[in-house]
Design a protein around this motif. Structure first.
Motif, PDB file in Angstrom:
ATOM      1  N   ARG A  38     -43.982  80.754 -24.152  1.00 37.54           N
ATOM      2  CA  ARG A  38     -43.605  79.828 -23.064  1.00 37.54           C
ATOM      3  C   ARG A  38     -44.784  79.412 -22.195  1.00 37.54           C
ATOM      4  N   LEU A  39     -45.931  80.033 -22.399  1.00 36.31           N
ATOM      5  CA  LEU A  39     -47.066  79.767 -21.513  1.00 36.31           C
ATOM      6  C   LEU A  39     -47.389  78.276 -21.367  1.00 36.31           C
ATOM      7  N   PRO A  40     -47.434  77.508 -22.450  1.00 33.64           N
ATOM      8  CA  PRO A  40     -47.715  76.068 -22.264  1.00 33.64           C
ATOM      9  C   PRO A  40     -46.715  75.373 -21.350  1.00 33.64           C
ATOM     10  N   GLU A  41     -45.480  75.845 -21.385  1.00 36.28           N
ATOM     11  CA  GLU A  41     -44.450  75.257 -20.521  1.00 36.28           C
ATOM     12  C   GLU A  41     -44.578  75.747 -19.090  1.00 36.28           C
ATOM     13  N   ILE A  42     -44.950  77.023 -18.922  1.00 38.40           N
ATOM     14  CA  ILE A  42     -44.995  77.638 -17.598  1.00 38.40           C
ATOM     15  C   ILE A  42     -46.208  77.170 -16.799  1.00 38.40           C
ATOM     16  N   LEU A  43     -47.353  77.056 -17.449  1.00 32.68           N
ATOM     17  CA  LEU A  43     -48.569  76.688 -16.720  1.00 32.68           C
ATOM     18  C   LEU A  43     -48.484  75.247 -16.247  1.00 32.68           C
ATOM     19  N   PRO A  44     -48.898  74.975 -15.014  1.00 33.85           N
ATOM     20  CA  PRO A  44     -48.818  73.609 -14.479  1.00 33.85           C
ATOM     21  C   PRO A  44     -49.866  72.708 -15.116  1.00 33.85           C
ATOM     22  N   SER A  45     -49.671  71.406 -14.951  1.00 34.74           N
ATOM     23  CA  SER A  45     -50.671  70.456 -15.432  1.00 34.74           C
ATOM     24  C   SER A  45     -51.912  70.541 -14.551  1.00 34.74           C
ATOM     25  N   GLY A  46     -53.015  70.102 -15.083  1.00 36.19           N
ATOM     26  CA  GLY A  46     -54.276  70.246 -14.370  1.00 36.19           C
ATOM     27  C   GLY A  46     -54.393  69.423 -13.112  1.00 36.19           C
ATOM     28  N   ASP A  47     -53.566  68.350 -12.980  1.00 34.13           N
ATOM     29  CA  ASP A  47     -53.724  67.503 -11.792  1.00 34.13           C
ATOM     30  C   ASP A  47     -53.155  68.157 -10.530  1.00 34.13           C
ATOM     31  N   LEU A  48     -52.150  69.085 -10.679  1.00 33.63           N
ATOM     32  CA  LEU A  48     -51.588  69.837  -9.551  1.00 33.63           C
ATOM     33  C   LEU A  48     -51.057  68.932  -8.442  1.00 33.63           C
ATOM     34  N   TYR A  94     -48.917  87.153  -4.585  1.00 35.98           N
ATOM     35  CA  TYR A  94     -49.188  86.045  -5.505  1.00 35.98           C
ATOM     36  C   TYR A  94     -49.066  84.705  -4.796  1.00 35.98           C
ATOM     37  N   PHE A  95     -48.005  84.535  -4.018  1.00 38.98           N
ATOM     38  CA  PHE A  95     -47.790  83.254  -3.337  1.00 38.98           C
ATOM     39  C   PHE A  95     -48.887  82.987  -2.317  1.00 38.98           C
ATOM     40  N   VAL A  96     -49.280  84.021  -1.582  1.00 38.33           N
ATOM     41  CA  VAL A  96     -50.338  83.850  -0.583  1.00 38.33           C
ATOM     42  C   VAL A  96     -51.656  83.496  -1.258  1.00 38.33           C
ATOM     43  N   GLY A  97     -51.979  84.228  -2.328  1.00 37.34           N
ATOM     44  CA  GLY A  97     -53.221  83.958  -3.034  1.00 37.34           C
ATOM     45  C   GLY A  97     -53.251  82.571  -3.660  1.00 37.34           C
ATOM     46  N   ARG A  98     -52.143  82.164  -4.223  1.00 40.35           N
ATOM     47  CA  ARG A  98     -52.077  80.832  -4.846  1.00 40.35           C
ATOM     48  C   ARG A  98     -52.187  79.732  -3.796  1.00 40.35           C
ATOM     49  N   ALA A  99     -51.552  79.949  -2.649  1.00 39.61           N
ATOM     50  CA  ALA A  99     -51.623  78.961  -1.572  1.00 39.61           C
ATOM     51  C   ALA A  99     -53.058  78.785  -1.080  1.00 39.61           C
ATOM     52  N   LYS A 100     -53.776  79.908  -0.944  1.00 31.88           N
ATOM     53  CA  LYS A 100     -55.165  79.814  -0.493  1.00 31.88           C
ATOM     54  C   LYS A 100     -56.024  79.063  -1.507  1.00 31.88           C
ATOM     55  N   LEU A 101     -55.771  79.321  -2.780  1.00 28.85           N
ATOM     56  CA  LEU A 101     -56.542  78.642  -3.820  1.00 28.85           C
ATOM     57  C   LEU A 101     -56.209  77.154  -3.874  1.00 28.85           C
ATOM     58  N   LEU A 102     -54.963  76.826  -3.632  1.00 25.96           N
ATOM     59  CA  LEU A 102     -54.570  75.413  -3.613  1.00 25.96           C
ATOM     60  C   LEU A 102     -55.215  74.663  -2.453  1.00 25.96           C
ATOM     61  N   THR A 103     -55.402  75.347  -1.331  1.00 23.91           N
ATOM     62  CA  THR A 103     -56.089  74.680  -0.221  1.00 23.91           C
ATOM     63  C   THR A 103     -57.537  74.369  -0.588  1.00 23.91           C
ATOM     64  N   LYS A 104     -58.128  75.223  -1.435  1.00 26.03           N
ATOM     65  CA  LYS A 104     -59.466  74.928  -1.928  1.00 26.03           C
ATOM     66  C   LYS A 104     -59.462  73.688  -2.812  1.00 26.03           C
ATOM     67  N   VAL A 105     -58.427  73.592  -3.653  1.00 26.76           N
ATOM     68  CA  VAL A 105     -58.324  72.418  -4.516  1.00 26.76           C
ATOM     69  C   VAL A 105     -58.140  71.160  -3.678  1.00 26.76           C
ATOM     70  N   ALA A 106     -57.312  71.254  -2.634  1.00 29.41           N
ATOM     71  CA  ALA A 106     -57.079  70.094  -1.774  1.00 29.41           C
ATOM     72  C   ALA A 106     -58.338  69.716  -0.991  1.00 29.41           C
ATOM     73  N   LYS A 107     -59.115  70.710  -0.613  1.00 29.15           N
ATOM     74  CA  LYS A 107     -60.317  70.445   0.167  1.00 29.15           C
ATOM     75  C   LYS A 107     -61.462  69.948  -0.714  1.00 29.15           C
ATOM     76  N   TYR A 108     -61.525  70.511  -1.932  1.00 31.90           N
ATOM     77  CA  TYR A 108     -62.580  70.110  -2.868  1.00 31.90           C
ATOM     78  C   TYR A 108     -61.938  69.665  -4.187  1.00 31.90           C
ATOM     79  N   PRO A 109     -61.233  68.551  -4.178  1.00 25.57           N
ATOM     80  CA  PRO A 109     -60.485  68.124  -5.376  1.00 25.57           C
ATOM     81  C   PRO A 109     -61.369  67.786  -6.571  1.00 25.57           C
ATOM     82  N   HIS A 110     -62.636  67.564  -6.339  1.00 26.53           N
ATOM     83  CA  HIS A 110     -63.540  67.195  -7.425  1.00 26.53           C
ATOM     84  C   HIS A 110     -64.119  68.418  -8.137  1.00 26.53           C
ATOM     85  N   VAL A 111     -63.833  69.650  -7.655  1.00 29.93           N
ATOM     86  CA  VAL A 111     -64.349  70.866  -8.288  1.00 29.93           C
ATOM     87  C   VAL A 111     -63.328  71.350  -9.323  1.00 29.93           C
ATOM     88  N   ALA A 112     -63.687  71.207 -10.596  1.00 28.74           N
ATOM     89  CA  ALA A 112     -62.745  71.518 -11.677  1.00 28.74           C
ATOM     90  C   ALA A 112     -62.437  73.005 -11.781  1.00 28.74           C
TER      91      ALA A 112
END
Length: 254
Positions: free
Chosen positions: A58-68, A182-200
């Motif tokens: 199920r991993l391909p289904e569970i993992l989100p798309s890269g655009d987030l 998990y939720f706290v850690g993921r939220a912090k990482l998502l803020t990094k993505v939002a702040k630096y969206p160009h960092v793959a």
């Protein structure tokens, strides 16, 4: 004075009766857990491990798309004298520095719904495990006889069982903490993505975090199954010594 003494004795007698009733109820509940509930939990958890919903396929289904749901901003031309940062998408913070900000599409960065559903399914099982271990721990503790010299083999069996129960209780509690972190850690990482969206790499880190959490969910199910199976085996094999630790010196612990 005699009336007060008589009233005090009545209260003590009532308290003793209530305590005896509590011990009897606890013993009945604990034995039911060990003999009936734990075996069923082992079977249910074992079946869950092989459920397609918890399969690695199920991993391909569970993992989100890269655009987030966080777009990658297009580079903007900067006129002379305006600095290196884009004119738009800036906001001032307390210390006066400029910080880039990228808005999510529709203003929402979604959570991983698939993982959320699996975690909500196992969360009640973890809570029940903590509660069950507390009852078994209290039951065995009240069965420990008074301290005296010699004939302590049965007491050592009780202590060994108590150690296993405490370890299971502690690990189950840590599982709940793990789900929350998990939720706290993921939220912090998502803020990094939002702040630096160009960092793959930040985007890839989200995928790795979700994959790791899926593995942790399977591990939690497996560990709970193993703990219930171990406790059922240990306690049933040594039930007589746990209930009457000093009745005989000739029994051996399995």
């Amino acid at each position: 004075l005699q009336c007060l003494m008589s009233l005090s004795k009545e209260r003590m007698a009532t308290s003793t009766e209530k305590l005896s009733a509590f011990r009897a109820r606890l013993q009945t509940e604990a034995e039911r857990l060990v003999l009936e509930v734990f075996p069923q939990k082992v079977l249910d958890l074992d079946q869950m491990i092989f459920d397609p919903r918890f399969s690695f396929e199920r991993l391909p289904e569970i993992l989100p798309s890269g655009d987030l749901n966080i777009p990658i901003p297009q580079p903007e031309k900067v006129h002379k004298g305006e600095g290196d940062a884009p004119v738009s998408k800036k906001r001032k913070i307390a210390n006066g520095e400029a910080e880039a900000e990228t808005m999510a599409i529709n203003g929402v960065i979604p959570k991983n719904e698939h993982l959320g559903e699996l975690m909500e399914e196992i969360r009640p099982m973890i809570r029940d495990a903590v509660e069950d271990m507390n009852k078994i721990k209290m039951w065995i503790t009240l069965l420990i006889p008074r301290i005296e010299d010699g004939n302590n083999f049965g007491v050592s069996i009780q202590e060994e069982a108590l150690n296993e129960v405490r370890a299971t209780e502690s690990e189950a509690a840590s599982f709940l903490d793990q789900l929350s972190r998990y939720f706290v850690g993921r939220a912090k990482l998502l803020t990094k993505v939002a702040k630096y969206p160009h960092v793959a790499d930040y985007r890839r880190a989200i995928l790795d975090m979700d994959e790791k959490q899926f593995v942790n969910i399977r591990l939690i199910i497996t560990e709970l199954r193993n703990h219930f199976a171990t406790l059922h085996d240990m306690i049933t094999k040594n039930m007589e010594k746990i209930k009457k630790p000093r009745s005989s010196n000739h029994d051996n612990m399995y």
